[in-house]
Enzyme design. Structure first.
Site, PDB file in Angstrom:
ATOM      1  N   HIS A 268     -22.086  -6.688  17.318  1.00  0.00           N
ATOM      2  CA  HIS A 268     -21.550  -5.370  17.659  1.00  0.00           C
ATOM      3  C   HIS A 268     -22.444  -4.239  17.162  1.00  0.00           C
ATOM      4  CE1 HIS A 268     -19.694  -4.677  13.633  1.00  0.00           C
ATOM      5  NE2 HIS A 268     -19.445  -5.962  13.661  1.00  0.00           N
TER       6      HIS A 268
ATOM      7  N   HIS B 228     -18.733  -3.403   4.461  1.00  0.00           N
ATOM      8  CA  HIS B 228     -17.666  -2.382   4.484  1.00  0.00           C
ATOM      9  C   HIS B 228     -17.589  -1.629   3.148  1.00  0.00           C
ATOM     10  CE1 HIS B 228     -15.164  -3.862   8.143  1.00  0.00           C
ATOM     11  NE2 HIS B 228     -16.439  -4.140   8.286  1.00  0.00           N
TER      12      HIS B 228
ATOM     13  N   GLU C   2     -15.935  -2.884  17.642  1.00  0.00           N
ATOM     14  CA  GLU C   2     -15.373  -4.032  16.925  1.00  0.00           C
ATOM     15  C   GLU C   2     -14.599  -3.591  15.697  1.00  0.00           C
ATOM     16  OE1 GLU C   2     -15.094  -7.444  14.147  1.00  0.00           O
ATOM     17  OE2 GLU C   2     -16.073  -5.520  13.801  1.00  0.00           O
ATOM     18  N   GLU C   3     -15.158  -2.615  14.986  1.00  0.00           N
ATOM     19  CA  GLU C   3     -14.582  -2.221  13.698  1.00  0.00           C
ATOM     20  C   GLU C   3     -13.253  -1.488  13.844  1.00  0.00           C
ATOM     21  OE1 GLU C   3     -15.611  -3.466  11.152  1.00  0.00           O
ATOM     22  OE2 GLU C   3     -17.774  -3.776  11.209  1.00  0.00           O
TER      23      GLU C   3
ATOM     24  N   ASP D 267     -20.454 -15.660  17.428  1.00  0.00           N
ATOM     25  CA  ASP D 267     -20.301 -14.280  16.950  1.00  0.00           C
ATOM     26  C   ASP D 267     -20.556 -14.249  15.448  1.00  0.00           C
ATOM     27  OD1 ASP D 267     -19.760 -11.557  16.996  1.00  0.00           O
ATOM     28  OD2 ASP D 267     -17.599 -11.775  17.318  1.00  0.00           O
TER      29      ASP D 267
ATOM     30  N   ASP E 226     -23.595  -6.071   8.779  1.00  0.00           N
ATOM     31  CA  ASP E 226     -22.443  -5.980   9.686  1.00  0.00           C
ATOM     32  C   ASP E 226     -22.638  -4.829  10.646  1.00  0.00           C
ATOM     33  OD1 ASP E 226     -19.968  -6.244  10.834  1.00  0.00           O
ATOM     34  OD2 ASP E 226     -18.857  -5.403   9.140  1.00  0.00           O
TER      35      ASP E 226
ATOM     36  N   ASP F 231     -21.436  -1.036  16.605  1.00  0.00           N
ATOM     37  CA  ASP F 231     -20.798  -0.007  15.771  1.00  0.00           C
ATOM     38  C   ASP F 231     -20.742  -0.433  14.306  1.00  0.00           C
ATOM     39  OD1 ASP F 231     -18.904  -2.019  16.649  1.00  0.00           O
ATOM     40  OD2 ASP F 231     -17.298  -0.791  15.817  1.00  0.00           O
TER      41      ASP F 231
HETATM   42 ZN   LIG Z   1     -18.681  -6.999  11.994  1.00  0.00          ZN
END
Ligand SMILES: [Zn+2]
Length: 440
Positions: free
Chosen positions: A77, A413, A144-145, A170, A110, A79
């Protein structure tokens, strides 16, 4: 070649493509710039592959292979999550500085590391004129987030074309160093399932009034009682076969007191879930559906009795449980008709992908490239875009071919997210081998 790949990752990380649940708050220009950057960095991918745009900024590429009966889908992803300005990043989060042999910045792990590695692997193969044995699809999501719709739209598109992926890969697991206390070898954890993310609201209403003349059992009290009951009566613990298989595979590499116990994990019966739930929150999350009371709201002022009190509960649904099972459990243990329970967000647990020849194909490639790692399936607690692909494929796996330390995994994150240069380059090689060795 090496420098080019690292420069590409840096260029992607420098664009703050932060997604948001509120479309009005998304910096659309950043996503446009990211698309331009991808076009500039991967000219052959954009020249030779067929591109369909999905959702707002999702990209679905088709690379035609010699056959179409066993298509591969590689996912990542575009984003990223926002940066907490007060968090103590050692290096600025959108500068993508190379320090101590790693690229530092939001999204390196990520998930722009995967975006860059997948595209670089395809670009390299195109440079040498490679034609894959099967169709290869690249599905790059943009939301996705924030549990957005781009990945589901990509699945709609594939479904319309009648594509039944042989394998979908994924983000999710990784070559995890320091994965378990006492375990010296890294664990290459391949997610075969993921828990569902569901949120409910508990709400109690009352007559309100002046805080000087309170009635007993008002909304806040009833709500508090409901919360305590939820905390005291979790869903029954149950260890899925995937976790038993993981323990069986890890046991020979664990320190002595655990080794003989876990190698017989399949014969431990109810002892195993009990041991896991007692072994701390991470282990407990592997053994049951979890409840976390996250938000609380009551009266508007210190001297005003609330006319309504609400609590938000974030629930991670274990494969084997359904959201309906969870609601039945909640109503039963709360046992109070005044407490209304409503579903805000309904996310079921994913299907469990089999540990069969497709899994073994991945495992073989992992062992070739990371010979020190112990490969195992696992149930992951975080959600990914790949959950949408269960609609069109039985073989959905979650694994990023990068070595990561425990500190790196914690940085996702959070702050100080960074991807090692060697780990990144090894990941490109791994994706390249995955494409080169597609079955005829
Ligand atoms: Zn991710």
């Amino acid at each position: 070649m090496t420098d080019r790949a690292v420069a590409t990752l840096q260029a992607l990380v420098r664009i703050p493509s932060i997604s948001d649940r509120d479309p009005a708050r998304v910096d659309v220009a950043a996503f446009d710039r990211l698309h331009q950057e991808l076009r500039a960095q991967f000219p052959l991918v954009h020249e030779r592959l067929e591109l369909t745009r999905v959702g707002t900024h999702g990209l679905l590429f088709r690379w035609r292979g010699r056959a179409t009966d066993k298509p591969l889908v590689l996912m990542a992803h575009l984003d990223v999550v926002p940066v907490d300005e007060s968090s103590p990043w050692q290096h600025p989060p959108f500068a993508a500085e190379v320090v101590d042999g790693a690229v530092w910045g939001r999204g390196t792990l990520d998930d722009k590391g995967c975006v860059a590695a997948i595209c670089e692997a395809v670009e390299r193969l195109l440079e040498v004129g490679h034609v894959p044995a099967q169709d290869v699809w690249l599905s790059l999501g943009c939301d996705e987030e924030v549990f957005g719709t781009a990945a589901a739209a990509a699945v709609d598109d594939l479904e319309r074309r009648g594509v039944r992926p042989w394998l979908v890969l994924d983000e999710g697991g990784a070559v995890a160093h320091e994965a378990f206390p006492g375990m010296k070898r890294p664990v290459a954890a391949v997610g075969v399932a993921e828990k569902g993310a569901t949120s409910v609201l508990l709400r109690v209403e009352g007559r309100g009034g002046h805080a000087s003349t309170p009635a007993r059992n008002g909304p806040t009290v009833r709500l508090a009682r409901a919360i305590l009951r939820i905390d005291r009566s979790p869903m029954p613990a149950r260890v899925p076969v995937t976790t038993v298989e993981m323990m069986r595979r890890l046991a020979p590499h664990l320190p002595l007191p655990l080794r003989p116990v876990l190698s017989r994990a399949d014969r431990l019966g109810p002892l195993l879930p009990r041991a896991l739930t007692a072994a701390g929150p991470e282990a407990a999350a592997m053994a049951r559906t979890t409840f976390a009371v996250t938000t609380l709201e009551g009266g508007p002022a210190l001297n005003v009795i609330a006319t309504s009190a609400t609590a938000g509960v974030n629930i991670r649904v274990m494969p084997g449980d359904t959201v309906d099972d969870v609601l039945i459990h909640l109503r039963k243990i709360v046992d109070d008709p005044e407490v209304r329970i409503s579903v805000v967000e309904r996310g079921e647990a994913s299907a469990v992908s089999p540990v069969d020849d497709a899994f073994d194909h991945l495992a073989g490639l992992i062992t070739d490239h990371f010979p020190d790692a112990v490969v195992t399936p696992y149930v992951q607690t975080g959600a990914t875009d790949s959950r949408h692909f269960a609609r069109i494929s039985d073989h959905v796996y979650r694994f990023a071919p990068f070595r990561m330390t425990a500190a790196q995994r914690r940085s996702v994150h959070s702050y100080d997210e960074h991807l090692g240069l060697e780990a990144f380059l090894a990941g490109i090689d791994w994706y390249q081998a995955l494409i080169e060795r597609l079955p005829e």
